[in-house]
Design a protein around this motif. Structure first.
Motif, PDB file in Angstrom:
ATOM      1  N   PHE A  81      -7.996   8.493  -3.399  1.00 37.27           N
ATOM      2  CA  PHE A  81      -6.760   8.681  -2.631  1.00 37.27           C
ATOM      3  C   PHE A  81      -6.953   8.066  -1.253  1.00 37.27           C
ATOM      4  O   PHE A  81      -8.041   8.108  -0.686  1.00 37.27           O
ATOM      5  CB  PHE A  81      -6.459  10.175  -2.485  1.00 37.27           C
ATOM      6  CG  PHE A  81      -5.308  10.470  -1.570  1.00 37.27           C
ATOM      7  CD1 PHE A  81      -4.003  10.360  -2.022  1.00 37.27           C
ATOM      8  CD2 PHE A  81      -5.523  10.828  -0.252  1.00 37.27           C
ATOM      9  CE1 PHE A  81      -2.942  10.613  -1.174  1.00 37.27           C
ATOM     10  CE2 PHE A  81      -4.463  11.087   0.601  1.00 37.27           C
ATOM     11  CZ  PHE A  81      -3.174  10.977   0.132  1.00 37.27           C
ATOM     12  N   SER A  82      -5.870   7.512  -0.714  1.00 30.66           N
ATOM     13  CA  SER A  82      -5.899   7.103   0.691  1.00 30.66           C
ATOM     14  C   SER A  82      -4.494   7.170   1.276  1.00 30.66           C
ATOM     15  O   SER A  82      -3.499   6.937   0.582  1.00 30.66           O
ATOM     16  CB  SER A  82      -6.486   5.699   0.873  1.00 30.66           C
ATOM     17  OG  SER A  82      -5.649   4.721   0.322  1.00 30.66           O
ATOM     18  N   LEU A  83      -4.451   7.507   2.536  1.00 31.81           N
ATOM     19  CA  LEU A  83      -3.230   7.521   3.340  1.00 31.81           C
ATOM     20  C   LEU A  83      -3.503   6.583   4.510  1.00 31.81           C
ATOM     21  O   LEU A  83      -4.438   6.818   5.282  1.00 31.81           O
ATOM     22  CB  LEU A  83      -2.928   8.937   3.829  1.00 31.81           C
ATOM     23  CG  LEU A  83      -1.675   9.110   4.672  1.00 31.81           C
ATOM     24  CD1 LEU A  83      -0.432   8.826   3.827  1.00 31.81           C
ATOM     25  CD2 LEU A  83      -1.616  10.508   5.249  1.00 31.81           C
ATOM     26  N   THR A  84      -2.696   5.497   4.612  1.00 32.11           N
ATOM     27  CA  THR A  84      -3.017   4.417   5.538  1.00 32.11           C
ATOM     28  C   THR A  84      -1.855   4.082   6.464  1.00 32.11           C
ATOM     29  O   THR A  84      -0.967   3.310   6.097  1.00 32.11           O
ATOM     30  CB  THR A  84      -3.420   3.153   4.747  1.00 32.11           C
ATOM     31  OG1 THR A  84      -4.416   3.493   3.795  1.00 32.11           O
ATOM     32  CG2 THR A  84      -3.939   2.069   5.671  1.00 32.11           C
ATOM     33  N   PRO A  85      -1.819   4.647   7.669  1.00 31.81           N
ATOM     34  CA  PRO A  85      -0.833   4.189   8.655  1.00 31.81           C
ATOM     35  C   PRO A  85      -1.287   2.856   9.252  1.00 31.81           C
ATOM     36  O   PRO A  85      -2.487   2.613   9.384  1.00 31.81           O
ATOM     37  CB  PRO A  85      -0.829   5.297   9.707  1.00 31.81           C
ATOM     38  CG  PRO A  85      -2.145   5.971   9.567  1.00 31.81           C
ATOM     39  CD  PRO A  85      -2.597   5.782   8.146  1.00 31.81           C
ATOM     40  N   TYR A  86      -0.304   1.988   9.572  1.00 27.48           N
ATOM     41  CA  TYR A  86      -0.654   0.680  10.102  1.00 27.48           C
ATOM     42  C   TYR A  86       0.395   0.179  11.089  1.00 27.48           C
ATOM     43  O   TYR A  86       1.535   0.642  11.098  1.00 27.48           O
ATOM     44  CB  TYR A  86      -0.849  -0.348   8.985  1.00 27.48           C
ATOM     45  CG  TYR A  86       0.343  -0.548   8.084  1.00 27.48           C
ATOM     46  CD1 TYR A  86       1.349  -1.468   8.399  1.00 27.48           C
ATOM     47  CD2 TYR A  86       0.465   0.155   6.896  1.00 27.48           C
ATOM     48  CE1 TYR A  86       2.436  -1.657   7.569  1.00 27.48           C
ATOM     49  CE2 TYR A  86       1.543  -0.028   6.061  1.00 27.48           C
ATOM     50  CZ  TYR A  86       2.525  -0.939   6.393  1.00 27.48           C
ATOM     51  OH  TYR A  86       3.609  -1.122   5.571  1.00 27.48           O
ATOM     52  N   TYR A  87      -0.027  -0.778  11.915  1.00 26.75           N
ATOM     53  CA  TYR A  87       0.847  -1.483  12.851  1.00 26.75           C
ATOM     54  C   TYR A  87       0.640  -2.972  12.623  1.00 26.75           C
ATOM     55  O   TYR A  87      -0.495  -3.437  12.530  1.00 26.75           O
ATOM     56  CB  TYR A  87       0.505  -1.136  14.302  1.00 26.75           C
ATOM     57  CG  TYR A  87       1.253  -1.981  15.299  1.00 26.75           C
ATOM     58  CD1 TYR A  87       2.569  -1.688  15.625  1.00 26.75           C
ATOM     59  CD2 TYR A  87       0.653  -3.086  15.885  1.00 26.75           C
ATOM     60  CE1 TYR A  87       3.272  -2.478  16.530  1.00 26.75           C
ATOM     61  CE2 TYR A  87       1.336  -3.883  16.786  1.00 26.75           C
ATOM     62  CZ  TYR A  87       2.651  -3.575  17.102  1.00 26.75           C
ATOM     63  OH  TYR A  87       3.349  -4.361  17.975  1.00 26.75           O
ATOM     64  N   ARG A  88       1.751  -3.724  12.530  1.00 29.20           N
ATOM     65  CA  ARG A  88       1.671  -5.167  12.291  1.00 29.20           C
ATOM     66  C   ARG A  88       2.333  -5.944  13.419  1.00 29.20           C
ATOM     67  O   ARG A  88       3.353  -5.536  13.952  1.00 29.20           O
ATOM     68  CB  ARG A  88       2.370  -5.538  10.982  1.00 29.20           C
ATOM     69  CG  ARG A  88       1.620  -5.100   9.771  1.00 29.20           C
ATOM     70  CD  ARG A  88       2.282  -5.554   8.505  1.00 29.20           C
ATOM     71  NE  ARG A  88       1.460  -5.181   7.366  1.00 29.20           N
ATOM     72  CZ  ARG A  88       1.862  -5.255   6.128  1.00 29.20           C
ATOM     73  NH1 ARG A  88       3.074  -5.711   5.840  1.00 29.20           N
ATOM     74  NH2 ARG A  88       1.061  -4.891   5.142  1.00 29.20           N
TER      75      ARG A  88
END
Length: 184
Positions: A81-88
Motif C-alpha cells: 500500500f502507498s499514499l503519495t501526495p505530490y506537487y508538480r
C-alpha cells in the motif's frame, strides 16, 4: 532491467515531445482522475490518482496504490500500500501539460516472506513474514499529454528514500508508470 529500460524510454519520449504541444487545446477543467495502466498490468497494483491544477504551471495531487497480488515469488511484494501526495511544476507552453518535475512524499507499507520450508502435516509452504511502514521523500520527472476533449495520458518515473525505519528491507522506493484518465 528490461522494465526499467522501457520506463526510461517512455520518459525520454515524453520529454522530447512535450515541448511540441501548444495552447490551442485549453481545457476549462481543473481536476483530473487517472489510473496507472502500467502498474496494473506489470505489477498487479491498483494505482489511481487525483490531481488539482493550481494554474498553468503547477498542480498538486494524491495517488493511492494497493497491491492486488499475494505472491511472495514475484516483484509484487515490493509494496502492499502507498499514499503519495505530490506537487508538480510544468515547463511547457500548454496549460498544466508537457514536461514536469514532481516532488512527492510517500507513506508506504509492505510485507514479505522468506521461504522456510514445507510442512508435511498441513501440506503448506512456511514463510517467515516481515512487514514495515515508512515515509519516503522523492522526485519524479515526466510528461503529460491532454487532448481537446480532456483525455489525459502521462508517463513518469522517479525515486525516493524511506526515512524512518532503518531495519527495512527496502530503503529506496520507486514511483512511475503510464497513467490514463480525464481532465474535467
Amino acid at each position: 532491467m528490461k522494465i526499467f529500460s522501457l520506463i526510461v524510454a517512455f520518459v525520454i519520449t515524453a520529454i522530447t515531445t512535450a515541448f511540441a504541444q501548444d495552447n490551442s487545446d485549453l481545457i476549462d477543467g481543473k481536476d483530473e482522475v487517472k489510473i496507472n495502466a502500467f502498474n496494473l498490468i506489470a505489477f498487479k497494483y491498483l494505482d489511481g490518482s487525483y490531481e488539482r491544477l493550481i494554474d498553468e504551471e503547477s498542480s498538486y495531487g494524491v495517488g493511492v496504490l494497493v497491491n492486488l497480488g499475494d505472491d511472495y515469488d514475484g516483484i509484487d511484494v515490493l509494496r502492499d500500500f502507498s499514499l503519495t501526495p505530490y506537487y508538480r511544476r510544468y515547463f511547457s507552453k500548454g496549460y498544466a501539460k508537457g514536461f514536469f518535475v514532481e516532488g512527492f512524499g510517500m507513506l508506504n507499507s509492505s510485507s514479505s516472506g522468506e521461504y522456510i520450508g514445507y510442512n508435511e502435516v498441513t501440506q503448506e509452504d512456511i514463510y517467515d513474514e516481515t512487514s514495515y511502514t515508512d515515509f519516503a521523500l522523492g522526485v519524479s520527472i515526466g510528461g503529460k499529454f491532454v487532448s481537446k476533449k480532456g483525455f489525459v495520458a502521462e508517463v513518469y518515473g522517479g525515486i525516493g528514500r524511506n526515512l524512518f525505519n532503518a531495519n527495512n528491507t527496502v530503503d529506496v522506493v520507486g514511483r512511475g508508470g503510464v497513467s490514463l484518465g480525464f481532465r474535467f
